[in-house]
Design a protein around this motif. Structure first.
Motif, mmCIF file in Angstrom:
data_model
loop_
_atom_site.group_PDB
_atom_site.id
_atom_site.type_symbol
_atom_site.label_atom_id
_atom_site.label_comp_id
_atom_site.label_asym_id
_atom_site.label_seq_id
_atom_site.Cartn_x
_atom_site.Cartn_y
_atom_site.Cartn_z
ATOM 1 N N LEU A 157 3.143 6.046 -5.529
ATOM 2 C CA LEU A 157 3.095 6.165 -6.983
ATOM 3 C C LEU A 157 1.865 6.940 -7.441
ATOM 4 O O LEU A 157 1.947 7.793 -8.334
ATOM 5 C CB LEU A 157 3.129 4.780 -7.631
ATOM 6 N N ALA A 158 0.731 6.668 -6.825
ATOM 7 C CA ALA A 158 -0.494 7.389 -7.189
ATOM 8 C C ALA A 158 -0.376 8.873 -6.865
ATOM 9 O O ALA A 158 -0.763 9.722 -7.678
ATOM 10 C CB ALA A 158 -1.689 6.780 -6.462
ATOM 11 N N ALA A 159 0.170 9.190 -5.698
ATOM 12 C CA ALA A 159 0.338 10.601 -5.322
ATOM 13 C C ALA A 159 1.216 11.329 -6.330
ATOM 14 O O ALA A 159 0.954 12.466 -6.716
ATOM 15 C CB ALA A 159 0.947 10.700 -3.921
ATOM 16 N N ASN A 215 0.826 -1.211 0.000
ATOM 17 C CA ASN A 215 0.000 0.000 0.000
ATOM 18 C C ASN A 215 0.860 1.261 0.000
ATOM 19 O O ASN A 215 0.534 2.232 -0.680
ATOM 20 C CB ASN A 215 -0.932 0.004 1.203
ATOM 21 N N PHE A 216 1.943 1.267 0.767
ATOM 22 C CA PHE A 216 2.805 2.447 0.814
ATOM 23 C C PHE A 216 3.399 2.747 -0.560
ATOM 24 O O PHE A 216 3.517 3.903 -0.959
ATOM 25 C CB PHE A 216 3.936 2.256 1.837
ATOM 26 N N ILE A 217 3.762 1.706 -1.266
ATOM 27 C CA ILE A 217 4.338 1.872 -2.605
ATOM 28 C C ILE A 217 3.279 2.379 -3.571
ATOM 29 O O ILE A 217 3.500 3.352 -4.310
ATOM 30 C CB ILE A 217 4.922 0.535 -3.104
ATOM 31 N N LYS A 240 5.272 16.000 -5.011
ATOM 32 C CA LYS A 240 6.713 15.801 -5.027
ATOM 33 C C LYS A 240 7.072 14.763 -3.974
ATOM 34 O O LYS A 240 6.615 14.826 -2.840
ATOM 35 C CB LYS A 240 7.444 17.110 -4.752
ATOM 36 N N ILE A 241 7.907 13.820 -4.384
ATOM 37 C CA ILE A 241 8.346 12.754 -3.485
ATOM 38 C C ILE A 241 9.848 12.938 -3.270
ATOM 39 O O ILE A 241 10.613 12.998 -4.228
ATOM 40 C CB ILE A 241 8.064 11.353 -4.090
ATOM 41 N N SER A 242 10.247 13.028 -2.019
ATOM 42 C CA SER A 242 11.653 13.272 -1.712
ATOM 43 C C SER A 242 12.500 12.020 -1.981
ATOM 44 O O SER A 242 11.986 10.893 -2.033
ATOM 45 C CB SER A 242 11.810 13.678 -0.243
ATOM 46 N N TRP A 296 11.687 7.946 -1.559
ATOM 47 C CA TRP A 296 11.950 6.916 -2.577
ATOM 48 C C TRP A 296 12.848 5.822 -2.015
ATOM 49 O O TRP A 296 12.670 4.646 -2.318
ATOM 50 C CB TRP A 296 12.561 7.510 -3.837
ATOM 51 N N LEU A 297 13.824 6.207 -1.192
ATOM 52 C CA LEU A 297 14.684 5.213 -0.557
ATOM 53 C C LEU A 297 13.858 4.291 0.338
ATOM 54 O O LEU A 297 14.056 3.073 0.349
ATOM 55 C CB LEU A 297 15.799 5.888 0.252
ATOM 56 N N GLY A 298 12.909 4.863 1.070
ATOM 57 C CA GLY A 298 12.011 4.051 1.885
ATOM 58 C C GLY A 298 11.199 3.072 1.046
ATOM 59 O O GLY A 298 11.015 1.916 1.423
ATOM 60 N N VAL A 299 10.752 3.531 -0.118
ATOM 61 C CA VAL A 299 10.001 2.658 -1.028
ATOM 62 C C VAL A 299 10.880 1.493 -1.478
ATOM 63 O O VAL A 299 10.436 0.340 -1.504
ATOM 64 C CB VAL A 299 9.468 3.458 -2.238
#
Length: 107
Positions: free
Chosen positions: A75-77, A69-71, A84-86, A90-93
């Motif tokens: 991606l949807a956001a 779900n987090f991934i 904007k995704i920091s 992305w490292l967390g993903v």
């Protein structure tokens, strides 16, 4: 087949969450209620499917797979609302993907 059910439950759950987000974008009761009703339907279907998953997969394996779900939400956001995704996010993903891969391979 169980992993397909896990993925589908995750997609339905994320769809419900995304409908809630979309409900916040425009004013108007009809708009709000429509998106929230759709959210409830998707989340309800996700819950029913999740119960099926729990009958077939050990909870110690199934539950961490909900990290998908987090991934999916990230991606949807990014692609639907252009958030904007920091780099840190992305490292967390990437770490979540690694964890899911390790747990999925152990089952």
């Amino acid at each position: 087949m169980s992993y397909l059910f896990i993925m589908l439950a995750s997609l339905l759950s994320c769809g419900g969450q995304l409908c809630q987000k979309q409900a916040t974008y425009r004013r108007g009761r009809r708009h709000l209620l429509g998106w929230l009703a759709f959210s409830v339907v998707l989340l309800g279907c996700a819950m029913l499917l999740w119960l099926l998953v729990l009958q077939r997969v050990p909870v110690s394996v199934a539950y961490p797979m909900l990290s998908l779900n987090f991934i999916l939400i990230t991606l949807a956001a990014r692609f639907i609302w252009r958030e904007k995704i920091s780099l840190r996010h992305w490292l967390g993903v990437v770490l979540i993907i690694a964890g899911i891969s390790i747990l999925g391979g152990a089952a």
